[in-house]
Design an enzyme around this catalytic site. Structure first.
Site, PDB file in Angstrom:
ATOM      1  N   LYS A   9      31.524  35.398  32.604  1.00  0.00           N
ATOM      2  CA  LYS A   9      31.338  36.814  32.900  1.00  0.00           C
ATOM      3  C   LYS A   9      30.980  37.004  34.364  1.00  0.00           C
ATOM      4  CE  LYS A   9      27.487  39.165  31.490  1.00  0.00           C
ATOM      5  NZ  LYS A   9      26.628  40.092  30.722  1.00  0.00           N
ATOM      6  N   SER A  25      47.500  43.530  37.395  1.00  0.00           N
ATOM      7  CA  SER A  25      46.587  42.390  37.467  1.00  0.00           C
ATOM      8  C   SER A  25      45.261  42.867  38.018  1.00  0.00           C
ATOM      9  CB  SER A  25      47.147  41.290  38.381  1.00  0.00           C
ATOM     10  OG  SER A  25      47.328  41.805  39.693  1.00  0.00           O
ATOM     11  N   THR A  57      43.788  42.583  31.429  1.00  0.00           N
ATOM     12  CA  THR A  57      44.834  42.248  32.390  1.00  0.00           C
ATOM     13  C   THR A  57      44.714  40.752  32.682  1.00  0.00           C
ATOM     14  OG1 THR A  57      45.920  42.916  34.465  1.00  0.00           O
ATOM     15  CG2 THR A  57      43.507  42.874  34.471  1.00  0.00           C
ATOM     16  N   TYR A  58      45.232  40.296  33.819  1.00  0.00           N
ATOM     17  CA  TYR A  58      45.128  38.888  34.172  1.00  0.00           C
ATOM     18  C   TYR A  58      44.706  38.769  35.632  1.00  0.00           C
ATOM     19  CZ  TYR A  58      49.678  39.715  36.270  1.00  0.00           C
ATOM     20  OH  TYR A  58      50.702  40.229  37.038  1.00  0.00           O
ATOM     21  N   GLY A  71      48.357  47.874  39.643  1.00  0.00           N
ATOM     22  CA  GLY A  71      49.289  48.419  38.663  1.00  0.00           C
ATOM     23  C   GLY A  71      48.593  49.384  37.721  1.00  0.00           C
ATOM     24  N   ALA A  72      48.961  49.341  36.451  1.00  0.00           N
ATOM     25  CA  ALA A  72      48.407  50.271  35.460  1.00  0.00           C
ATOM     26  C   ALA A  72      46.887  50.197  35.381  1.00  0.00           C
ATOM     27  CB  ALA A  72      49.017  49.996  34.089  1.00  0.00           C
ATOM     28  N   ALA A  73      46.315  49.016  35.617  1.00  0.00           N
ATOM     29  CA  ALA A  73      44.856  48.860  35.574  1.00  0.00           C
ATOM     30  C   ALA A  73      44.166  49.716  36.632  1.00  0.00           C
ATOM     31  CB  ALA A  73      44.480  47.390  35.753  1.00  0.00           C
TER      32      ALA A  73
END
Length: 126
Positions: A9, A25, A57-58, A71-73
């Protein structure tokens, strides 16, 4: 039997940027990736403390101090938001009582305040 547990974490990371026009990402400072025991291209769950959004995401390697949603994140957080970034792993249930996740506590500038195996208890402030 195997169970899924918290592996690592990054706690209270500050979003440094949100780039909608990039492939999806999260860019994370490579030192933070290493300290947390995370890996490039590993799936992460992200919890936005400011708005309650939770998404996956990654990881891709980022610059020093960087926590950038791509991106979408990028729609899920704004620059300055506080987020918790986590990974999970599977362990044998018999090992659960001795398992400790690797936790990295961050300051306002995404610098490491504390890092290592960490026991968490209800009601404690981390």
């Amino acid at each position: 039997m195997n169970i899924e547990v918290l592996k690592s974490k990054l706690h209270r990371a500050t979003v440094t940027d949100a780039n909608l026009n990039y492939e999806g990402s999260i860019s994370i400072d490579t030192e933070l990736i290493e300290k947390a025991g995370m890996h490039s291209y590993e799936k992460v769950d992200i919890y936005n403390i400011n708005n309650g959004a939770r998404f996956s995401t990654y990881i891709i390697p980022g610059k020093k101090g960087e926590i950038c949603l791509n991106g979408a994140a990028a729609r899920m957080a704004q620059k300055g938001d506080k987020v918790i970034i986590v990974t999970f792993t599977w362990i044998d249930e018999k090992d659960a009582s001795s398992w400790l996740p690797n936790v990295v506590l961050l300051d306002e500038g995404n610098k490491v305040k504390e890092a290592g195996p960490h026991a968490m208890k209800s009601g404690t402030i981390v």
